[in-house]
Design a protein around this motif. Structure first.
Motif, PDB file in Angstrom:
ATOM      1  N   UNK A 111       0.853  -1.212   0.000  1.00 13.02           N
ATOM      2  CA  UNK A 111       0.000   0.000   0.000  1.00 13.02           C
ATOM      3  C   UNK A 111       0.878   1.248   0.000  1.00 13.02           C
ATOM      4  N   UNK A 112       1.898   1.229   0.864  1.00  9.07           N
ATOM      5  CA  UNK A 112       2.764   2.424   0.981  1.00  9.07           C
ATOM      6  C   UNK A 112       3.441   2.681  -0.356  1.00  9.07           C
ATOM      7  N   UNK A 113       3.881   1.574  -1.030  1.00  2.35           N
ATOM      8  CA  UNK A 113       4.546   1.777  -2.333  1.00  2.35           C
ATOM      9  C   UNK A 113       3.573   2.403  -3.317  1.00  2.35           C
ATOM     10  N   UNK A 114       2.295   1.934  -3.293  1.00  2.00           N
ATOM     11  CA  UNK A 114       1.295   2.484  -4.244  1.00  2.00           C
ATOM     12  C   UNK A 114       1.176   3.995  -3.993  1.00  2.00           C
ATOM     13  N   UNK A 115       1.116   4.398  -2.700  1.00  6.17           N
ATOM     14  CA  UNK A 115       1.014   5.846  -2.401  1.00  6.17           C
ATOM     15  C   UNK A 115       2.231   6.580  -2.940  1.00  6.17           C
ATOM     16  N   UNK A 116       3.424   5.970  -2.779  1.00  6.15           N
ATOM     17  CA  UNK A 116       4.659   6.652  -3.223  1.00  6.15           C
ATOM     18  C   UNK A 116       4.582   6.909  -4.724  1.00  6.15           C
ATOM     19  N   UNK A 117       4.071   5.906  -5.466  1.00  6.35           N
ATOM     20  CA  UNK A 117       3.978   6.098  -6.929  1.00  6.35           C
ATOM     21  C   UNK A 117       2.959   7.202  -7.228  1.00  6.35           C
ATOM     22  N   UNK A 118       1.819   7.172  -6.498  1.00  3.21           N
ATOM     23  CA  UNK A 118       0.787   8.206  -6.726  1.00  3.21           C
ATOM     24  C   UNK A 118       1.401   9.583  -6.453  1.00  3.21           C
ATOM     25  N   UNK A 119       2.221   9.661  -5.410  1.00  3.65           N
ATOM     26  CA  UNK A 119       2.840  10.949  -5.052  1.00  3.65           C
ATOM     27  C   UNK A 119       3.732  11.444  -6.187  1.00  3.65           C
ATOM     28  N   UNK A 120       4.445  10.502  -6.840  1.00  2.00           N
ATOM     29  CA  UNK A 120       5.338  10.920  -7.951  1.00  2.00           C
ATOM     30  C   UNK A 120       4.500  11.586  -9.027  1.00  2.00           C
ATOM     31  N   UNK A 121       3.298  11.045  -9.254  1.00  6.71           N
ATOM     32  CA  UNK A 121       2.426  11.657 -10.290  1.00  6.71           C
ATOM     33  C   UNK A 121       1.942  13.019  -9.827  1.00  6.71           C
ATOM     34  N   UNK A 122       1.621  13.106  -8.518  1.00  4.35           N
ATOM     35  CA  UNK A 122       1.072  14.398  -8.035  1.00  4.35           C
ATOM     36  C   UNK A 122       2.109  15.494  -8.232  1.00  4.35           C
ATOM     37  N   UNK A 123       3.375  15.116  -8.077  1.00  2.00           N
ATOM     38  CA  UNK A 123       4.414  16.154  -8.229  1.00  2.00           C
ATOM     39  C   UNK A 123       4.418  16.693  -9.644  1.00  2.00           C
ATOM     40  N   UNK A 124       3.848  15.921 -10.575  1.00  3.31           N
ATOM     41  CA  UNK A 124       3.825  16.452 -11.951  1.00  3.31           C
ATOM     42  C   UNK A 124       2.472  17.118 -12.221  1.00  3.31           C
ATOM     43  N   UNK A 125       1.715  17.332 -11.127  1.00  4.22           N
ATOM     44  CA  UNK A 125       0.454  18.038 -11.335  1.00  4.22           C
ATOM     45  C   UNK A 125      -0.674  17.091 -11.707  1.00  4.22           C
ATOM     46  N   UNK A 126      -0.397  15.777 -11.791  1.00  5.40           N
ATOM     47  CA  UNK A 126      -1.506  14.839 -12.144  1.00  5.40           C
ATOM     48  C   UNK A 126      -2.167  14.430 -10.837  1.00  5.40           C
ATOM     49  N   UNK A 175      -5.042  13.602 -10.262  1.00  4.09           N
ATOM     50  CA  UNK A 175      -6.114  12.587 -10.342  1.00  4.09           C
ATOM     51  C   UNK A 175      -5.536  11.177 -10.466  1.00  4.09           C
ATOM     52  N   UNK A 176      -4.210  10.991 -10.367  1.00  2.00           N
ATOM     53  CA  UNK A 176      -3.627   9.653 -10.607  1.00  2.00           C
ATOM     54  C   UNK A 176      -4.084   8.691  -9.521  1.00  2.00           C
ATOM     55  N   UNK A 177      -4.381   7.403  -9.911  1.00  2.00           N
ATOM     56  CA  UNK A 177      -4.769   6.330  -8.945  1.00  2.00           C
ATOM     57  C   UNK A 177      -3.803   5.179  -9.168  1.00  2.00           C
ATOM     58  N   UNK A 178      -3.297   4.564  -8.094  1.00  3.53           N
ATOM     59  CA  UNK A 178      -2.406   3.401  -8.233  1.00  3.53           C
ATOM     60  C   UNK A 178      -2.950   2.257  -7.384  1.00  3.53           C
ATOM     61  N   UNK A 179      -3.131   1.061  -8.018  1.00  2.91           N
ATOM     62  CA  UNK A 179      -3.722  -0.097  -7.331  1.00  2.91           C
ATOM     63  C   UNK A 179      -2.708  -1.234  -7.318  1.00  2.91           C
ATOM     64  N   UNK A 180      -2.245  -1.676  -6.136  1.00  2.00           N
ATOM     65  CA  UNK A 180      -1.323  -2.844  -6.110  1.00  2.00           C
ATOM     66  C   UNK A 180      -2.139  -4.128  -6.278  1.00  2.00           C
ATOM     67  N   UNK A 181      -1.656  -5.036  -7.118  1.00  2.00           N
ATOM     68  CA  UNK A 181      -2.349  -6.325  -7.311  1.00  2.00           C
ATOM     69  C   UNK A 181      -1.355  -7.465  -7.167  1.00  2.00           C
ATOM     70  N   UNK A 182      -1.806  -8.592  -6.605  1.00  2.00           N
ATOM     71  CA  UNK A 182      -0.896  -9.714  -6.315  1.00  2.00           C
ATOM     72  C   UNK A 182      -1.302 -10.895  -7.190  1.00  2.00           C
ATOM     73  N   UNK A 183      -0.311 -11.516  -7.833  1.00  2.00           N
ATOM     74  CA  UNK A 183      -0.584 -12.731  -8.643  1.00  2.00           C
ATOM     75  C   UNK A 183       0.131 -13.880  -7.940  1.00  2.00           C
ATOM     76  N   UNK A 184      -0.661 -14.910  -7.542  1.00  2.00           N
ATOM     77  CA  UNK A 184      -0.075 -16.058  -6.829  1.00  2.00           C
ATOM     78  C   UNK A 184       0.804 -16.860  -7.765  1.00  2.00           C
ATOM     79  N   UNK A 185       1.963 -17.258  -7.304  1.00  2.00           N
ATOM     80  CA  UNK A 185       2.854 -18.115  -8.117  1.00  2.00           C
ATOM     81  C   UNK A 185       3.043 -19.421  -7.347  1.00  2.00           C
ATOM     82  N   UNK A 186       3.727 -20.371  -8.011  1.00  2.00           N
ATOM     83  CA  UNK A 186       3.949 -21.666  -7.324  1.00  2.00           C
ATOM     84  C   UNK A 186       4.827 -21.413  -6.093  1.00  2.00           C
ATOM     85  N   UNK A 187       4.816 -22.402  -5.178  1.00  2.00           N
ATOM     86  CA  UNK A 187       5.763 -22.399  -4.053  1.00  2.00           C
ATOM     87  C   UNK A 187       5.596 -21.158  -3.162  1.00  2.00           C
ATOM     88  N   UNK A 188       4.370 -20.758  -2.903  1.00  2.00           N
ATOM     89  CA  UNK A 188       4.074 -19.622  -2.004  1.00  2.00           C
ATOM     90  C   UNK A 188       4.833 -18.366  -2.429  1.00  2.00           C
TER      91      UNK A 188
END
Lengths: 739, 262, 129
Positions: free
Chosen positions: A107-122, A124-137
């Motif tokens: 979550x914190x990383x998603x906010x950090x990326x959103x913040x990078x966009x805000x610094x460019x005046x965007x 309205x930027x939204x960032x959503x972290x998503x997890x894809x399960x792989x083998x072996x946990x």
């Protein structure tokens, strides 16, 4: 109640060893444990940050610890980002591949990326972290980015302002606008922080124009649904404009000589009141206190209002500050620079009274060395409240460079170029550079070395050696000039230095093809080789950095060289330069005026083209090298030799100002006006033009761009008044030095 | 020269996913022998990514820390060593991981030679090795390196003390030399610190303090050259400056060219 | 040429010193009344010394101490002020500093490394007009 366990069972761990979980739990076999200790064990296991869930279940004699490990991160990627590319965004992400995945960190990383966009005046930027399960946990982490539009439409209105128009006030907020966006964290706090910032910008604007009672009585604001525009209206109450009334200095300390301090005050009664003027006077008085050797002096401006005639009386009270000493000065981060090179910038010695202003000035001197990417100097409490430790944290930057080069040009054929230069040789603060560049017709060898603190004293030793053979491209004669010049520079008074030097100079003038050269140069070349040996001095007075007034400064230089100590030439070479600079319009605009003049008088056969002055672009802009001054010109025999002049006088007036671009581009603009002349020859003939010549005037615009390689300056100039045969040059690109 | 395999692919460019942990591990060790520690670290890192729960992952992690260290990439070496300590604190390699962590600071001092901040971190991590794994074979060399780093810190204090001594700021010099005498007695700098105290106190005219410093020096370090110097100063037959050939030209050569600025 | 003077260190003023009464004041009260000493004795139970010096630097010559004032406050075993003495510049002796330096064991990186260790990006001022 309490438990004793004979053995422990651990379930659900895959990567983490049972032993590791036991060591975190800290419960030994057979040890009696009560509920609180069990909870502590649970906390410790949870605290290790390795497990998603932890459960401690006492089952009779066995202690069951059931854990679910966080998965390990396999790969991280970002999708949907167009405005900012991956390698700009990835450093913001703390989660690393191969490390444990934790949802809160994602979550914190998603906010950090959103913040990078805000610094460019965007906004309205939204960032959503998503997890894809792989083998072996294992999991892959993907950040999905929806960039949205840039929030640039904004309307700001004002009510209650009579002295200044909406447009002027909007500009007052605008100028501080560029850096502001960087401060926003989450978009919903956008409004409050923005309002507070604008409120502060408005009160600064009015305060610096004397409106001490200015208040923002109310603000209404909304952000449009599409979150790309916001509308603000400020209701303001301006109050009256105040001016300075009486200005006085008082102190009950016996050792303070009040009249002396009274003279150092610059604020004059009647001018419009502004806090920055008061702050500047405080700076001047505190600096004067250091110079008078007064310890622990603090200047407090006490302001009394006089509402009848709208004036403010300022009384600078010199009081004794609390008694604090510098216990230690610790310098860290200097990986190549020696400790003493930084330490000798301090006038303060360990054990001296602590004077914050002097420490700030020392920080400036350390930064001015040019050895460090940045240098932080701050004070923290020492081993007792009366003592302070000054920490100097520096970050080194490369100060040396090696250059190898080969060159081939039709005119001067093959050439090699080898150079080594180091501004901080062996970390001792010494400057050493040598340069070898050879071509078929041009050779140049140079070596220079400076030791800024000879024998540990404030005494700089310089040594310059050079030999250059050139064939002048703008006229057909060759020159060979060799110089050897040691010098010593030392302070002779406050802000004043004296340099004494000896110069031995060999010069030779030769002509490959008699027909292409005018009569003057031919007769000068006939003299062949000449050796000069001269002693000289330069007196300089410089208050730019150390003067009482931080925003203005003056540089005066006067130098003379006397030839005739041996060698074949008797001459006196005199040069003078005066330059003044002032920062105005709350230190955003720099005004600078420079006057420079030089005079040669050679006895005997007189000067030669290798001795005379040429007005290069560093002295007067708008002309090619050798494009100005006396020249032997014969249209028929296509003779056009620039002869240089025995005398020159130039005045340069320039202004530098920001262009309103965000400061991270590092671009600012400037205008300049140069007027000057180069004249005087010892030997002349009727082909010689402009032996006394008329004043040349040039006006132009310049663009400054600070690049990582250095400050560049592009000058576009137009000659208002020049002689017909002068060679103008409308564009030139130089490395701009700060005068 | 041979096809440069991109890390992340096995021999012949086949993606690493198809190889077993053991094969990748051997590949890593092979790179180490070929003195290509950076690629070795890359391979060991891949094991940890692809087979995080295998026995190989544990051994690969410590090898990764070692490989990064060999490649002088101290940042990554520290990160890998710290990960090993977090995951496998009870393994016998944990002592080695802690030692590698300390080395990553310590070796940077060698390379850097002047920075105090790094020396301090090295001391702390070396102490961690000595205290948490006292009987491991790394404790002994950790103690040795601790003393060297400690000596280095004392050297810094002495350097600053001499700076102030030469510029006749005797009170500041005395304070610096007292720090060495009080906090760094076990280092090789203590005798010199005591002699400098004699020099500084005499310059101030505080002869009884100078006597005390000389006495401490005599009691603990009677055989050193420092004690001879102090003895000469205290009994008054000290040499005058001219007599040690200190004309200004030799001073300039010594200080500007050779850099011995005392 | 004009000589430049700079003051270093700190010596308490007469009126402050007069408040210190031998036989009563301790180290702590001395520090409150008069301030922390510039330096103190090599023995932990030794005296406090307040040193202030005035340095004169003139053109190329090495700065020299033209005036020095030392106020020494001595304490007895119980930490009570025994007496206050004063020393001046005349008490100081010109001491030739020994040029021997204890070599730093290891840690001194090679000459070549230091020479080229700091080579970095090209900066424009190498071209210099």
């Amino acid at each position: 109640q309490s438990y004793t366990f004979t053995d422990v069972a651990i379930e659900g761990n895959r990567r983490v060893e049972p032993g590791t979980i036991l060591s975190y739990a800290g419960i030994a076999r057979g040890q009696t444990v009560n509920a609180a200790e069990l909870n502590e064990a649970y906390q410790r296991i949870q605290g290790s940050g390795l497990f998603e869930e932890v459960e401690i279940v006492p089952q009779g004699g066995t202690l069951l610890i059931r854990v679910v490990e966080f998965p390990t991160v396999n790969q991280i990627s970002i999708e949907g980002n167009r405005a900012i590319d991956d390698d700009a965004l990835l450093p913001q992400v703390q989660t690393q591949s191969r490390r444990v995945y934790s949802p809160s960190q994602a979550e914190a990383d998603a906010d950090a990326i959103a913040d990078a966009y805000v610094q460019q005046g965007r906004v309205a930027a939204r960032v959503q972290p998503r997890v894809i399960r792989r083998s072996d946990n294992r999991v892959d982490l993907v950040f999905e980015v929806f960039e949205g539009g840039v929030a640039e439409v904004e309307r700001i209105g004002f009510a209650g302002n009579s002295q200044y128009s909406d447009r002027r006030l909007r500009r007052a907020i605008q100028t501080k606008q560029a850096g502001f966006l960087r401060a926003i964290i989450a978009s919903d706090t956008f409004i409050e922080e923005r309002i507070n910032f604008d409120r502060q910008a408005l009160s600064d604007f009015y305060a610096s124009r004397g409106y001490v009672d200015f208040r923002v009585t109310g603000v209404n604001a909304e952000l449009s649904e599409e979150r790309d525009a916001y509308f603000l209206t400020f209701n303001v109450e301006e109050g009256q404009q105040f001016r300075f009334g009486g200005v006085s200095v008082s102190s009950d300390l016996p050792e303070v000589n009040a009249p002396l301090f009274r003279e150092a005050v610059r604020v004059r009664p009647g001018t419009v009141y502004s806090p920055s003027l008061v702050e500047r006077d405080v700076a001047r008085l505190e600096r004067l206190a250091i110079r008078e050797g007064l310890d622990f002096i603090r200047v407090e401006p006490r302001i009394t209002r006089n509402d009848r005639d709208l004036s403010l009386n300022v009384n600078y009270v010199l009081t004794r500050g609390e008694r604090i000493f510098v216990e230690r000065i610790d310098i860290e981060g200097n990986t190549t620079t020696l400790d003493r090179v930084v330490r000798r910038q301090f006038d303060t010695v360990e054990g001296d009274p602590f004077n914050p202003r002097e420490i700030r000035e020392t920080a400036e001197r350390i930064r001015a060395l040019g050895f460090f990417r940045n240098a932080e100097v701050n004070a923290r409490e020492g081993s007792s409240p009366q003592e302070v430790i000054v920490d100097v944290d520096v970050e080194e930057q490369p100060t040396g460079s090696i250059s190898f080069g080969g060159s081939y040009s039709t005119s001067s054929g093959f050439g090699i170029q080898v150079g080594f230069s180091e501004r901080n040789f062996l970390g001792r603060g010494q400057q050493l550079a040598f340069q070898v560049s050879t071509g078929v017709s041009n050779q140049r060898y140079s070596f220079n070395f400076t030791e800024p603190a000879l024998l540990g004293r404030d005494l700089a030793f310089g040594l310059d050696l050079s030999y250059a053979e050139t064939n002048r491209d703008n006229s057909e004669y060759n020159t060979a000039i060799g110089t050897f010049s040691p010098s010593l520079t030392f302070p002779i008074a406050e802000n004043a230095d004296l340099q004494v030097r000896y110069t031995a100079r060999y010069n030779d003038l030769s002509i490959p093809d008699e027909s292409e050269v005018g009569q003057i140069v031919r007769s000068e070349a006939a003299r062949g080789e000449q050796v000069e040996s001269s002693v000289g001095y330069t007196l300089s007075y410089d208050t730019r950095r150390t003067g009482l007034d931080p925003t203005a400064g003056v540089l005066l230089e006067f130098s003379q060289d006397f030839g005739g100590l041996g060698g074949d030439q008797q001459f006196i070479k005199t040069a003078a330069r005066a330059s003044a600079q002032r920062l105005v319009y709350n230190e955003e605009v720099t005004l600078r005026a420079t006057v420079e003049a030089g005079a040669l008088n050679y006895q005997g056969d007189g000067s030669r083209v290798t001795d005379r002055y040429f007005l290069g672009t560093s002295r007067m802009r708008g002309f090619e090298p050798g494009g100005i001054g006396p020249r032997e010109f014969d249209d028929g025999g296509d003779i056009d030799d620039a002869l240089g002049g025995n005398y020159f006088a130039v005045a340069r007036f320039e202004a530098e100002f920001p262009l309103g671009l965000p400061e991270e581009y590092g671009i600012s603009g400037g205008v300049f006006y140069d007027v000057g002349n180069l004249w005087g020859l010892d030997e002349t003939n009727d082909n010689v033009l402009y032996e006394d010549g008329a004043l040349r005037q040039v006006v132009g615009v310049s663009l400054f761009w600070t690049t990582p390689l250095g400050p560049l300056r592009f000058n576009f100039s137009e000659a208002l008044q020049k002689e017909s045969e002068d060679k103008a040059q409308n564009f030139e690109f130089t490395i701009s030095t700060d005068f | 020269c041979g096809a440069q395999e991109r890390p992340g692919t096995g021999p012949g460019g086949v993606p690493l996913e198809n190889f077993t942990a053991e094969q990748i591990f051997e590949r890593g060790e092979f790179e180490l022998e070929r003195d290509r520690p950076e690629d070795a670290a890359e391979y060991f890192g891949e094991i940890e990514r692809l087979y995080p729960y295998s026995e190989w992952a544990k051994r690969a992690l410590i090898m990764q820390a070692f490989a990064f260290h060999r490649d002088r990439d101290y940042e990554n070496s520290r990160a890998a060593a710290q990960r090993y300590i977090d995951f496998y604190p009870l393994e016998d390699d944990a002592a080695y991981a802690q030692y590698l962590l300390a080395l990553s600071y310590y070796d940077q001092i060698e390379e850097v030679g002047r920075d105090q901040g790094l020396t301090f971190q090295a001391l702390q991590s070396l102490r961690a090795v000595i205290e948490t794994y006292p009987d491991s074979e790394y404790a002994r060399s950790a103690i040795l390196k601790f003393d060297l780093a400690f000596d280095h810190l004392a050297g810094k204090e002495m350097e600053i003390g001499r700076y102030y001594l030469k510029r006749q700021h005797y009170a500041a010099a005395v304070n610096r030399f007292r720090v060495v005498v009080e906090d760094f007695q076990t280092t090789t700098h203590t005798p010199e610190a005591l002699h400098r105290l004699v020099e500084a106190y005499l310059s101030l005219g505080l002869t009884d303090e100078a006597q005390t410093a000389g006495a401490i020096l005599g009691y603990n370090y009677r055989s050193t050259a420092w004690y001879k110097d102090s003895y000469a100063l205290l009994t008054g037959q000290g040499l005058s400056p001219q007599s040690i050939g200190d004309n200004w030209l030799s001073a300039i050569y010594r200080q500007t060219v050779k850099g011995e600025w005392l | 040429c004009v000589a430049q003077y700079r003051d270093h260190g700190y010596v308490p003023r007469e009126d402050q010193l007069s408040q210190i009464v031998p036989g009563i004041d301790t180290r702590a009260t001395v520090e409150d009344v008069v301030g922390v000493p510039s330096t103190s004795s090599v023995r932990t139970d030794g005296g406090y010394y307040y040193v202030s010096s005035r340095m004169r630097s003139f053109a190329w010559r090495e700065p020299e101490v033209v005036d020095r004032e030392i106020v020494a406050i001595s304490f007895d075993e119980g930490g009570i002020v025994r007496g206050i003495e004063r020393y001046g510049l005349e008490d100081g002796r010109v001491v030739p500093l020994s040029r021997r330096v204890t070599e730093n064991s290891g840690g001194d990186i090679g000459f070549i490394r230091r020479l080229f260790g700091n080579i970095g990006g090209l900066t424009l001022d190498n071209f210099g007009s």
